[in-house]
Design a protein around this motif. Structure first.
Motif, PDB file in Angstrom:
ATOM      1  N   ASP A 145     -84.876 -49.208  18.805  1.00  0.00           N
ATOM      2  CA  ASP A 145     -85.656 -48.462  19.792  1.00  0.00           C
ATOM      3  C   ASP A 145     -86.964 -48.039  19.129  1.00  0.00           C
ATOM      4  O   ASP A 145     -87.099 -46.914  18.623  1.00  0.00           O
ATOM      5  N   THR A 146     -87.930 -48.924  19.108  1.00  0.00           N
ATOM      6  CA  THR A 146     -89.199 -48.626  18.448  1.00  0.00           C
ATOM      7  C   THR A 146     -89.972 -47.521  19.160  1.00  0.00           C
ATOM      8  O   THR A 146     -90.737 -46.798  18.517  1.00  0.00           O
ATOM      9  N   ALA A 147     -89.792 -47.400  20.473  1.00  0.00           N
ATOM     10  CA  ALA A 147     -90.482 -46.321  21.194  1.00  0.00           C
ATOM     11  C   ALA A 147     -89.973 -44.960  20.720  1.00  0.00           C
ATOM     12  O   ALA A 147     -90.756 -44.020  20.516  1.00  0.00           O
ATOM     13  N   LEU A 148     -88.652 -44.819  20.544  1.00  0.00           N
ATOM     14  CA  LEU A 148     -88.091 -43.564  20.049  1.00  0.00           C
ATOM     15  C   LEU A 148     -88.565 -43.293  18.630  1.00  0.00           C
ATOM     16  O   LEU A 148     -88.941 -42.152  18.291  1.00  0.00           O
ATOM     17  N   LEU A 149     -88.561 -44.308  17.778  1.00  0.00           N
ATOM     18  CA  LEU A 149     -89.018 -44.129  16.403  1.00  0.00           C
ATOM     19  C   LEU A 149     -90.481 -43.712  16.357  1.00  0.00           C
ATOM     20  O   LEU A 149     -90.864 -42.829  15.576  1.00  0.00           O
ATOM     21  N   ARG A 150     -91.297 -44.320  17.203  1.00  0.00           N
ATOM     22  CA  ARG A 150     -92.715 -43.972  17.226  1.00  0.00           C
ATOM     23  C   ARG A 150     -92.906 -42.526  17.679  1.00  0.00           C
ATOM     24  O   ARG A 150     -93.703 -41.776  17.110  1.00  0.00           O
ATOM     25  N   ARG A 151     -92.148 -42.110  18.697  1.00  0.00           N
ATOM     26  CA  ARG A 151     -92.289 -40.743  19.191  1.00  0.00           C
ATOM     27  C   ARG A 151     -91.835 -39.732  18.150  1.00  0.00           C
ATOM     28  O   ARG A 151     -92.504 -38.707  17.923  1.00  0.00           O
ATOM     29  N   LEU A 152     -90.714 -40.002  17.479  1.00  0.00           N
ATOM     30  CA  LEU A 152     -90.208 -39.071  16.483  1.00  0.00           C
ATOM     31  C   LEU A 152     -91.126 -38.979  15.269  1.00  0.00           C
ATOM     32  O   LEU A 152     -91.470 -37.877  14.803  1.00  0.00           O
ATOM     33  N   LEU A 153     -91.533 -40.132  14.732  1.00  0.00           N
ATOM     34  CA  LEU A 153     -92.333 -40.115  13.518  1.00  0.00           C
ATOM     35  C   LEU A 153     -93.733 -39.567  13.773  1.00  0.00           C
ATOM     36  O   LEU A 153     -94.285 -38.831  12.942  1.00  0.00           O
ATOM     37  N   ARG A 154     -94.331 -39.897  14.901  1.00  0.00           N
ATOM     38  CA  ARG A 154     -95.654 -39.346  15.199  1.00  0.00           C
ATOM     39  C   ARG A 154     -95.566 -37.850  15.500  1.00  0.00           C
ATOM     40  O   ARG A 154     -96.475 -37.091  15.130  1.00  0.00           O
ATOM     41  N   GLY A 155     -94.498 -37.439  16.154  1.00  0.00           N
ATOM     42  CA  GLY A 155     -94.319 -36.007  16.374  1.00  0.00           C
ATOM     43  C   GLY A 155     -94.147 -35.259  15.065  1.00  0.00           C
ATOM     44  O   GLY A 155     -94.699 -34.159  14.886  1.00  0.00           O
ATOM     45  N   TYR A 156     -93.401 -35.861  14.129  1.00  0.00           N
ATOM     46  CA  TYR A 156     -93.213 -35.227  12.817  1.00  0.00           C
ATOM     47  C   TYR A 156     -94.534 -35.169  12.045  1.00  0.00           C
ATOM     48  O   TYR A 156     -94.865 -34.137  11.437  1.00  0.00           O
ATOM     49  N   ALA A 157     -95.298 -36.260  12.065  1.00  0.00           N
ATOM     50  CA  ALA A 157     -96.588 -36.267  11.376  1.00  0.00           C
ATOM     51  C   ALA A 157     -97.546 -35.246  11.978  1.00  0.00           C
ATOM     52  O   ALA A 157     -98.254 -34.535  11.243  1.00  0.00           O
ATOM     53  N   ASP A 158     -97.582 -35.148  13.293  1.00  0.00           N
ATOM     54  CA  ASP A 158     -98.451 -34.156  13.936  1.00  0.00           C
ATOM     55  C   ASP A 158     -97.980 -32.739  13.618  1.00  0.00           C
ATOM     56  O   ASP A 158     -98.801 -31.824  13.462  1.00  0.00           O
ATOM     57  N   TRP A 159     -96.660 -32.532  13.542  1.00  0.00           N
ATOM     58  CA  TRP A 159     -96.132 -31.214  13.193  1.00  0.00           C
ATOM     59  C   TRP A 159     -96.558 -30.810  11.785  1.00  0.00           C
ATOM     60  O   TRP A 159     -96.927 -29.647  11.545  1.00  0.00           O
ATOM     61  N   LEU A 160     -96.533 -31.749  10.843  1.00  0.00           N
ATOM     62  CA  LEU A 160     -96.999 -31.459   9.488  1.00  0.00           C
ATOM     63  C   LEU A 160     -98.485 -31.121   9.487  1.00  0.00           C
ATOM     64  O   LEU A 160     -98.915 -30.147   8.856  1.00  0.00           O
ATOM     65  N   SER A 161     -99.276 -31.925  10.195  1.00  0.00           N
ATOM     66  CA  SER A 161    -100.721 -31.693  10.213  1.00  0.00           C
ATOM     67  C   SER A 161    -101.056 -30.356  10.861  1.00  0.00           C
ATOM     68  O   SER A 161    -102.023 -29.695  10.455  1.00  0.00           O
ATOM     69  N   GLY A 162    -100.269 -29.952  11.850  1.00  0.00           N
ATOM     70  CA  GLY A 162    -100.542 -28.696  12.521  1.00  0.00           C
ATOM     71  C   GLY A 162    -100.302 -27.481  11.653  1.00  0.00           C
ATOM     72  O   GLY A 162    -100.857 -26.403  11.925  1.00  0.00           O
ATOM     73  N   GLN A 163     -99.476 -27.604  10.607  1.00  0.00           N
ATOM     74  CA  GLN A 163     -99.206 -26.487   9.714  1.00  0.00           C
ATOM     75  C   GLN A 163    -100.042 -26.516   8.443  1.00  0.00           C
ATOM     76  O   GLN A 163     -99.985 -25.580   7.646  1.00  0.00           O
ATOM     77  N   ALA A 164    -100.776 -27.595   8.232  1.00  0.00           N
ATOM     78  CA  ALA A 164    -101.534 -27.757   6.995  1.00  0.00           C
ATOM     79  C   ALA A 164    -102.821 -26.944   7.046  1.00  0.00           C
ATOM     80  O   ALA A 164    -103.378 -26.672   8.116  1.00  0.00           O
ATOM     81  N   GLU A 165    -103.278 -26.563   5.882  1.00  0.00           N
ATOM     82  CA  GLU A 165    -104.566 -25.901   5.717  1.00  0.00           C
ATOM     83  C   GLU A 165    -105.403 -26.726   4.747  1.00  0.00           C
ATOM     84  O   GLU A 165    -105.019 -26.924   3.593  1.00  0.00           O
ATOM     85  N   GLN A 166    -106.548 -27.211   5.259  1.00  0.00           N
ATOM     86  CA  GLN A 166    -107.443 -28.062   4.483  1.00  0.00           C
ATOM     87  C   GLN A 166    -106.720 -29.290   3.939  1.00  0.00           C
ATOM     88  O   GLN A 166    -106.921 -29.714   2.805  1.00  0.00           O
ATOM     89  N   GLY A 167    -105.867 -29.853   4.770  1.00  0.00           N
ATOM     90  CA  GLY A 167    -105.190 -31.086   4.402  1.00  0.00           C
ATOM     91  C   GLY A 167    -104.030 -30.932   3.451  1.00  0.00           C
ATOM     92  O   GLY A 167    -103.482 -31.940   2.996  1.00  0.00           O
ATOM     93  N   ARG A 168    -103.605 -29.706   3.146  1.00  0.00           N
ATOM     94  CA  ARG A 168    -102.503 -29.480   2.212  1.00  0.00           C
ATOM     95  C   ARG A 168    -101.465 -28.590   2.882  1.00  0.00           C
ATOM     96  O   ARG A 168    -101.787 -27.748   3.726  1.00  0.00           O
ATOM     97  N   LEU A 169    -100.211 -28.781   2.453  1.00  0.00           N
ATOM     98  CA  LEU A 169     -99.089 -28.104   3.090  1.00  0.00           C
ATOM     99  C   LEU A 169     -98.200 -27.493   2.021  1.00  0.00           C
ATOM    100  O   LEU A 169     -97.881 -28.140   1.010  1.00  0.00           O
ATOM    101  N   GLY A 170     -97.788 -26.243   2.209  1.00  0.00           N
ATOM    102  CA  GLY A 170     -96.912 -25.573   1.266  1.00  0.00           C
ATOM    103  C   GLY A 170     -95.693 -25.002   1.959  1.00  0.00           C
ATOM    104  O   GLY A 170     -95.440 -25.236   3.143  1.00  0.00           O
ATOM    105  N   GLY A 171     -94.918 -24.203   1.209  1.00  0.00           N
ATOM    106  CA  GLY A 171     -93.743 -23.567   1.781  1.00  0.00           C
ATOM    107  C   GLY A 171     -92.567 -24.516   1.947  1.00  0.00           C
ATOM    108  O   GLY A 171     -92.480 -25.571   1.324  1.00  0.00           O
ATOM    109  N   ALA A 172     -91.646 -24.140   2.840  1.00  0.00           N
ATOM    110  CA  ALA A 172     -90.438 -24.939   3.053  1.00  0.00           C
ATOM    111  C   ALA A 172     -90.732 -26.244   3.769  1.00  0.00           C
ATOM    112  O   ALA A 172     -90.039 -27.243   3.552  1.00  0.00           O
ATOM    113  N   ALA A 173     -91.738 -26.265   4.628  1.00  0.00           N
ATOM    114  CA  ALA A 173     -92.052 -27.487   5.373  1.00  0.00           C
ATOM    115  C   ALA A 173     -92.487 -28.615   4.459  1.00  0.00           C
ATOM    116  O   ALA A 173     -92.319 -29.790   4.789  1.00  0.00           O
TER     117      ALA A 173
END
Length: 600
Positions: free
Chosen positions: A356-384
């Protein structure tokens, strides 16, 4: 307290027998919740020292069948009775009777053989009205037996002298049968926990009623998978116990296939008392044999993590080496709500198996966007920054960290965090033999780059190398490794190939799949070598034919006549070129030599 006054020998003791105490795991934390200070406690059978430590402010009587164990315990408890359960005084009652080693450990071969039901009735009679019995029962159809590489009935070790399981009709073989026996003995079953991964090593206690209802819980998915992976690490098994346990969870059978059960029962009450009421949803030990025990409690706002004190010495995971800067455990992190949702790793595996490539694309892009949304100046810390697919839950489009206790020491680039998670998942995917929609000739780094493309991120193998380096640093910090250990771990991670078996249990199924992948790779390489040899042979034959043709032509009469005609033309052309160069030199004026002029 002296040995002579502490040890009682009513008869039936085993003079040379010693029972080894099983690892307590989170049991000590549970026991500490069951009794108030000053309560009377009966330890029926051998127990881990951590359990006695949890009962420091109580009056303890230990019932053992082996005299060496009693002599070692003398002076640490109020009294030791060395006999089978028949030697227990009939007029004594206790607030808590603890038989966490099972009922086999309190039957002596030197005394009368009572049978399982008679032993249970004797312990039930020792529970005062309103008191509690905590009893462990091993499951003859548990995961540990289903994946065992050798049959249980062929075990000839000293500890296996007692026949258990379905062959003994006197012994209950399921939870339902156990509840019936407890009722017949005058007890009312209260809370019940499923113990994983093995009866002799229980690192996770999960409430059976919650296991049956919450089959899609990301929390239970992660706990069952993690405990089985660690509990069978390096052991030869028929199949992956973590995979079997997770499948049982999704089918609502995780409680029925648990290696053992821990049941709490009360005497003389129609409703659960304050001891049984409000028990934790789960108890899990984290970070090795001396790590802290984490509880999951059910409160007004839902499930919530709660930390407890370690049951042993402080783990060296954050002590000896600077790799602790890569990751550290936050002591305040367990006071955190448990997010609802399904485990990301399970959803990704499901998408790969169903192509199911559509499901994989939705999950992985959602995860990547979630990481980017918590990052500051392109870097991410903490538990995430450290939460991989096995520590993230997904509910709709929302991502959340399941266990936030481990946090990054320094912020990491978002691409490195994403690549680390994808590299870990790609490693599990190819070494575990899971089917997926991409070509089978990809290595782990190549598949990581492909997964990054599915997530909408374009990074090269240099980012993957940085992710592997980060994985080695984090792993060294979590395991307490020194510089040499970190270097070995880094080399091991970089050497992983698709033909390797997965880390953890040595499953014969997965080893067989790894052998098949190696055979397919060898077949492909042999075919490539055969094609290369055939190509080289054909080219060599063509070259030989060309050389034969040249040799044939060079010896013919026409070749010799042509050579005699061409030779004078070559000589004339060569002479004309020389004459042209001399004429050009004569017409060009000679330039004075500055050095010669200067000397003159």
């Amino acid at each position: 307290m002296t040995t002579e006054t502490a040890v009682t020998l009513p008869g039936g003791e085993m003079p040379a027998w010693s029972d080894g105490a099983a690892d307590a795991g989170p049991l000590a934390t549970l026991v500490a919740r069951l009794v108030p200070d000053g309560a009377r406690v009966l330890l029926a059978g051998p127990h881990d020292p951590a359990v006695r430590k949890a009962l420091t402010h109580t009056r303890i009587t230990a019932l053992l069948r082996g005299y060496p164990d009693a002599a070692a315990l003398a002076g640490q408890v109020d009294r030791v009775v060395v006999a089978g359960v028949a030697g227990l005084p009939a007029d004594e009652e206790y607030d808590l009777v603890l038989a966490a080693a099972g009922l086999d450990a309190i039957e002596s071969v030197e005394g009368p053989r009572l049978g399982w039901d008679a032993r249970l009735r004797r312990l039930a009679a020792a529970v005062r009205p309103g008191g509690t019995l905590l009893l462990r029962l091993d499951n003859p159809l548990g995961v540990h037996r289903l994946v065992a590489d050798s049959p249980w009935y062929a075990d000839r070790a000293d500890a296996a002298w007692s026949v258990g399981g379905a062959l003994d009709a006197d012994r209950p073989a399921s939870l339902d049968q156990l509840h019936v026996r407890l009722t017949d003995a005058g007890l009312r079953a209260g809370g019940c926990y499923a113990g994983y991964p093995r009866p002799d090593l229980t690192t996770a206690l999960l409430a059976t009623d919650r296991l049956t209802r919450h089959t899609d819980s990301g929390l239970f998915d992660a706990l069952v998978q993690h405990s089985c992976a660690e509990g069978f690490d390096g052991r030869f098994v028929l199949a992956d116990p973590a995979r079997l346990a997770v499948d049982a969870l999704h089918a609502g059978k995780a409680a029925e296939l648990a290696p053992c059960w821990l049941v709490l029962a009360q005497r003389g009450t129609d409703t659960p008392g304050p001891v049984v009421d409000g028990l934790p949803v789960a108890l899990v030990r984290s970070g090795g044999t001396d790590g802290p025990v984490l509880e999951v409690v059910d409160g007004p706002q839902g499930w919530r993590w709660r930390g407890t004190a370690p049951t042993g010495p402080t783990t060296p995971a954050t002590a000896p080496y600077a790799s602790r800067q890569a990751a550290h455990r936050d002591p305040a992190a367990p006071d955190w709500p448990v997010p609802a949702g399904r485990l990301l790793r399970t959803l990704l595996l499901d998408g790969c198996l169903r192509r199911d490539t559509a499901l994989l694309r939705r999950l992985l892009r959602g995860y990547a966007d979630w990481l980017s949304g918590q990052a500051e100046q392109g870097r991410l810390g903490g538990a995430a920054a450290l939460a991989g697919a096995e520590n993230l839950v997904v509910a709709g489009d929302r991502f959340a960290v399941l266990d936030p206790s481990w946090r990054a020491g320094d912020p990491l680039p978002v691409d490195v965090v994403l690549a680390r998670t994808l590299w870990r998942f790609a490693t599990d995917l190819v070494t575990g033999g899971y089917a997926h929609p991409w070509t089978s000739t990809l290595d782990v780094a190549g598949l990581t780059v492909v997964l990054g493309g599915v997530a909408g991120r374009d990074f090269d193998r240099a980012v993957v190398d940085a992710a592997v380096e980060t994985e080695a640093a984090v792993g060294a910090a979590q395991r307490g490794l020194d510089a040499a250990g970190r270097a070995d771990l880094d080399a091991h991670l970089r050497a992983v190939t698709p033909t390797d078996p997965p880390s953890g249990p040595r499953s014969y199924q997965q080893l067989h799949e790894a052998w098949r992948r190696q055979r397919e790779e060898n077949t492909r390489m042999a075919a490539l070598l055969t094609w290369t040899e055939e190509l080289l042979t054909s080219r060599e034959r063509a070259l030989r034919r060309a050389e034969a043709t040249i040799n044939l032509l060079s010896g013919s009469l026409s070749y010799k006549v042509g050579r005699l005609a061409v030779t004078p033309a070559r000589l004339a052309r060569r002479g004309a070129r020389a004459a042209k160069r001399r004429a050009r030199a004569a017409l060009t004026p000679r330039q004075p030599d500055p050095k010669r002029t200067e000397r003159s």
